[in-house]
Design a protein around this motif. Structure first.
Motif, PDB file in Angstrom:
ATOM      1  N   GLN A  37       0.907  -1.287   0.212  1.00 11.68           N
ATOM      2  CA  GLN A  37      -0.127   0.077  -0.007  1.00 11.68           C
ATOM      3  C   GLN A  37       0.870   1.235   0.142  1.00 11.68           C
ATOM      4  OE1 GLN A  37      -3.133   0.261  -0.872  1.00 11.68           O
ATOM      5  NE2 GLN A  37      -3.025   2.411  -0.673  1.00 11.68           N
ATOM      6  N   LYS A  40       2.128   1.967  -3.299  1.00 14.30           N
ATOM      7  CA  LYS A  40       1.473   2.261  -4.477  1.00 14.30           C
ATOM      8  C   LYS A  40       1.077   3.621  -4.242  1.00 14.30           C
ATOM      9  CE  LYS A  40      -1.027  -1.972  -5.226  1.00 14.30           C
ATOM     10  NZ  LYS A  40      -2.096  -2.959  -4.665  1.00 14.30           N
ATOM     11  N   SER A  41       0.743   4.091  -2.994  1.00 14.49           N
ATOM     12  CA  SER A  41       0.102   5.159  -2.701  1.00 14.49           C
ATOM     13  C   SER A  41       1.175   6.627  -2.836  1.00 14.49           C
ATOM     14  CB  SER A  41      -0.120   5.345  -1.233  1.00 14.49           C
ATOM     15  OG  SER A  41      -0.584   6.559  -0.770  1.00 14.49           O
ATOM     16  N   LYS A  43       3.219   6.587  -5.133  1.00 17.09           N
ATOM     17  CA  LYS A  43       3.847   6.457  -6.519  1.00 17.09           C
ATOM     18  C   LYS A  43       5.248   6.806  -6.702  1.00 17.09           C
ATOM     19  CE  LYS A  43      -0.753   8.255  -7.728  1.00 17.09           C
ATOM     20  NZ  LYS A  43      -1.336   6.848  -7.267  1.00 17.09           N
TER      21      LYS A  43
END
Ligand code: ADP
Length: 333
Positions: A37, A40-41, A43
């Motif tokens: 997570q 992904k968050s 970037k």
């Protein structure tokens, strides 16, 4: 094809990947199932490759090599993959791997720092020879977990009971303020750079001051040193010459212990005593998590570069320069 900067998604990975992107690299985060997570968050990764456990790394290593991957080590890689496995890695690896065995052995580490002429805490070979309050540390970096204090031999034996099987070191407890010094040594320019300082936020030692002494007396807790986070710090400027001198001496003394010697980021972990001397109790021969406080702004590397320069970005800059100068072999170990 572009080179890829690869790292395990933990410890200082956000900073490493962010810095690599700033320098124009393709970035790959290796996540362990369930930890994706944040990566992904934020970037920071162009690609996220998820594996079940650290040991599965070797199954994807050929794919990473095909992507011209360069692996950046950090403490989680060392703790979870282990030094023996790291030595088996065939893909490009940033740093000198032979230094890791020195770093993992507290006795070798102290010998290295002493040879560099640094002031280190006194070590006692047996509890019987203790003549002052000591901190008892177990071998292998584990974020200060499990360390304990003993004022004398009797207290040592009372407390060691639960952990008798692990190798430990008995070190003089130095009373001062903890200051962690972040360096970067470039073998391309033969320059020691000061990247910054941090202090660790450790549980419960940094919380004990929140309890009045009269209340502490009623509590039956042990002092512990488990790292929960880090905070930024600037140093009294008159101490900077000593800081540069210690960094240079450490790099020089590393050359008799490791193939290429120490290069890239490293950290001297010190206590500064009231007479303003640095007592170095540990060295980390790689990026430390304390550099995470300076992703966007760091007074020292800003002075040097006039642009934001995190340690993660500095690693990528070094790799980029080495590629441009056809000297990659100088920084891969
Ligand atoms: P790790 O190997 O897990 O990084 P350290 O050796 O850095 O652990 O020690 C963890 C913490 O214990 C330090 O941040 C510091 O607060 C404390 N400490 C370690 N050595 C000493 C010492 N000789 N005197 C006083 N405090 C110490």
């Amino acid at each position: 094809m572009k080179y890829s900067i690869v790292t395990f998604a933990s410890h200082s990975a956000l900073q490493i990947l962010h810095g690599a992107k700033q320098e124009g690299f393709h970035t790959i985060a290796l996540t362990i199932q369930g930890t994706e997570q944040p990566y992904k968050s934020f970037k920071v990764a162009d690609e996220i490759i998820t594996i079940k456990s650290y040991a599965d790394f070797f199954a994807i290593e050929p794919e990473l090599t095909n992507k011209k991957g360069i692996l950046i080590p950090h403490a989680s890689l060392i703790a979870y993959l282990g030094i023996d496995a790291i030595k088996r890695i065939k893909m490009a690896y940033f740093g000198d791997r032979t230094i890791l065995s020195v770093e993992a052995d507290r006795d070798a580490q102290m010998a290295w720092l002493s040879e560099a002429g640094l002031h280190v805490p006194k070590t006692f070979n047996t509890p019987e020879t203790m003549d002052r309050p000591c901190i008892i540390k177990f071998h292998g970096a584990d974020g200060g977990r499990g360390y304990f204090l003993a004022k004398n031999q009797q207290e040592f034996y009372e407390k060691i009971g639960t952990n008798p099987l692990k190798k430990y070191v008995i070190q003089e407890y130095v009373v001062g303020v903890p200051i962690y010094i972040h360096y970067f040594y470039s073998p391309l320019t033969d320059e020691i750079e000061l990247m910054g300082f941090d202090r660790r936020y450790e549980s419960n030692v940094d919380g004990i001051g929140r309890i009045a002494f009269k209340d502490q007396m009623g509590f039956a807790f042990e002092t512990s040193y488990t790292v929960a986070g880090n905070t930024p710090l600037v140093l009294r400027e008159s101490l900077l010459p000593a800081v540069f001198q210690m960094g240079a001496a450490t790099v020089k003394a590393s050359r008799i212990r490791a193939n290429q010697g120490l290069y890239g980021p490293f950290c001297l972990e010190t206590m500064v005593t009231p007479d303003l001397n640095f007592c170095v109790f540990e060295i980390s021969a790689r990026i430390v998590a304390g550099t995470n406080v300076y992703v966007s702004h760091n007074p020292y590397s800003y002075l040097r570069y006039n642009e934001p320069m995190s340690t993660g970005r500095r690693i990528a800059r070094e790799i980029k320069t080495a590629i441009e100068q056809n000297q990659l072999e100088k920084i891969l170990g």
